[in-house]
Write an enzyme that holds these catalytic residues in place. Structure first.
Site, PDB file in Angstrom:
ATOM      1  N   GLU A 107       0.932  -0.986   0.011  1.00  0.00           N
ATOM      2  CA  GLU A 107       0.100  -0.050   0.017  1.00  0.00           C
ATOM      3  C   GLU A 107       0.795   1.288   0.088  1.00  0.00           C
ATOM      4  O   GLU A 107       1.836   1.244   0.985  1.00  0.00           O
ATOM      5  CB  GLU A 107      -0.998  -0.095   1.113  1.00  0.00           C
ATOM      6  CG  GLU A 107      -2.059   1.324   1.027  1.00  0.00           C
ATOM      7  CD  GLU A 107      -3.128   1.184   2.228  1.00  0.00           C
ATOM      8  OE1 GLU A 107      -3.689   2.258   2.283  1.00  0.00           O
ATOM      9  OE2 GLU A 107      -3.213   0.305   2.729  1.00  0.00           O
TER      10      GLU A 107
ATOM     11  N   ASP B 195      -3.126  12.378  -2.353  1.00  0.00           N
ATOM     12  CA  ASP B 195      -3.081  13.760  -2.729  1.00  0.00           C
ATOM     13  C   ASP B 195      -3.386  14.191  -4.003  1.00  0.00           C
ATOM     14  O   ASP B 195      -2.764  13.909  -4.984  1.00  0.00           O
ATOM     15  CB  ASP B 195      -1.813  14.447  -2.138  1.00  0.00           C
ATOM     16  CG  ASP B 195      -2.013  16.042  -1.990  1.00  0.00           C
ATOM     17  OD1 ASP B 195      -2.723  16.564  -2.725  1.00  0.00           O
ATOM     18  OD2 ASP B 195      -1.444  16.602  -1.094  1.00  0.00           O
TER      19      ASP B 195
END
Length: 246
Positions: free
Chosen positions: A63, A137
Site C-alpha cells: 500500500e 493527494d
C-alpha cells in the site's frame, strides 16, 4: 505544504509531521516502529519482500500512502497469510498504523516510513500480488500535476513489480484525479480495467473496507470512486535456439 528530498535526491512533497502526538503513539514510534521498519537498500540492490516477515507468507501486498493505516490494518487482520508493506512519509499516519497493529495483534505488517519509490526500485520483478494507492493527494493545481503518484513512470514500475494477474486498486473522491488516473492507467499496455458496469466503480467491494477519510468525503458530499485494474500477462520470451545449429 512543505517539501524535502530523500536520500536518493528525489523530491518529496507534503507534510512530514502534523499535530503533536500523544504519549502512546510517541512510544510506539520508539519501540514498535524499529521492529517493523523495512530497511530499503541502496539504489540498485534488490530486496526479497517475502523475507521481510518473521514467518512464511503466501503473498506480499503493497500500500502506497496508507494515511491513518485503517485500510492496511484491516487487510492484515483479514488476510493473516499475506504480508503487507505500507509506505507513508507522514509521521502521524505511521503512528496511527502502529496503534492499530498493536491493538489487533497482527504480525504481518511492515512499514516504510518514507516515500515508496526507493522501495519500488528495490523490489524484484513480479514480486507483489496486489497494490493499493487510495485517496492520494490530488494536487489540484495544474502546475502540481507532475507530483501525482499515478503516472507513466510509476505505472511502469508498478507493472514491473506486480505479478501477472495481480490487482492494482486506486481510489479517490477528487474528480480531477479520478480522470487523471483513468486516463493514464487505461492507456497503459500492462493494465486492464476490470469494470463492466457503473456499480463496479461506484460501489466499494466487500473486501475493501471504509476508511475515516472516505467517510469524511461522503459526509462532505463527495462521491468516492473505486478503480480496480489487473496486471496483464507478460509476453512469453522466445525459446532459445539450440546450440550448434544443424
Amino acid at each position: 505544504m512543505t517539501d524535502s528530498t530523500d536520500e536518493t535526491g528525489r523530491r518529496l512533497y507534503g507534510r512530514r509531521k502534523g499535530r503533536p502526538l500523544r504519549r502512546r503513539r510517541t512510544e510506539l514510534l520508539e519501540t514498535l516502529l524499529p521492529r517493523l521498519t523495512v530497511a530499503v537498500p541502496p539504489s540498485g540492490t534488490p530486496i526479497d519482500p517475502a523475507a521481510l516477515f518473521d514467518r512464511p507468507v503466501d503473498d506480499v501486498w503493497l500500500e502506497v500512502g496508507f494515511g491513518g493505516g485503517h485500510h492496511l490494518a484491516w487487510q492484515a487482520a483479514h488476510h493473516p497469510g499475506i504480508g503487507l508493506i505500507g509506505c507513508e512519509p507522514f509521521v502521524n499516519g505511521v503512528a496511527g498504523l502502529l496503534g492499530l497493529v498493536e491493538d489487533a495483534g497482527v504480525d504481518n505488517v511492515r512499514i516504510v516510513p518514507d516515500d515508496a519509490r526507493p522501495l519500488l526500485d528495490a523490489l524484484p520483478d513480479a514480486s507483489i500480488g496486489r497494490a493499493f494507492v487510495l485517496f492520494a493527494d490530488p494536487w489540484p493545481k495544474k502546475r502540481h500535476w507532475e507530483r501525482r503518484f499515478i503516472g507513466p513512470g510509476t505505472l511502469d514500475t508498478l507493472a514491473r513489480v506486480l505479478r501477472d494477474g495481480a490487482e492494482l486498486r486506486l481510489a479517490s473522491d477528487d474528480p480531477g484525479l479520478v480522470r487523471w488516473m483513468l486516463e493514464h492507467t487505461v492507456r497503459h499496455p500492462d493494465f486492464a480495467w476490470t469494470a463492466r458496469r457503473a456499480a463496479d466503480w461506484r460501489e466499494r467491494p466487500a473486501d475493501w473496507p471504509p476508511t475515516r477519510y472516505e467517510e469524511k468525503a461522503i459526509a462532505a458530499g463527495r462521491r468516492p470512486v473505486f478503480l480496480r485494474f489487473v496486471r496483464r500477462p507478460r509476453a512469453a520470451e522466445p525459446a532459445a535456439e539450440p546450440a550448434g545449429g544443424g
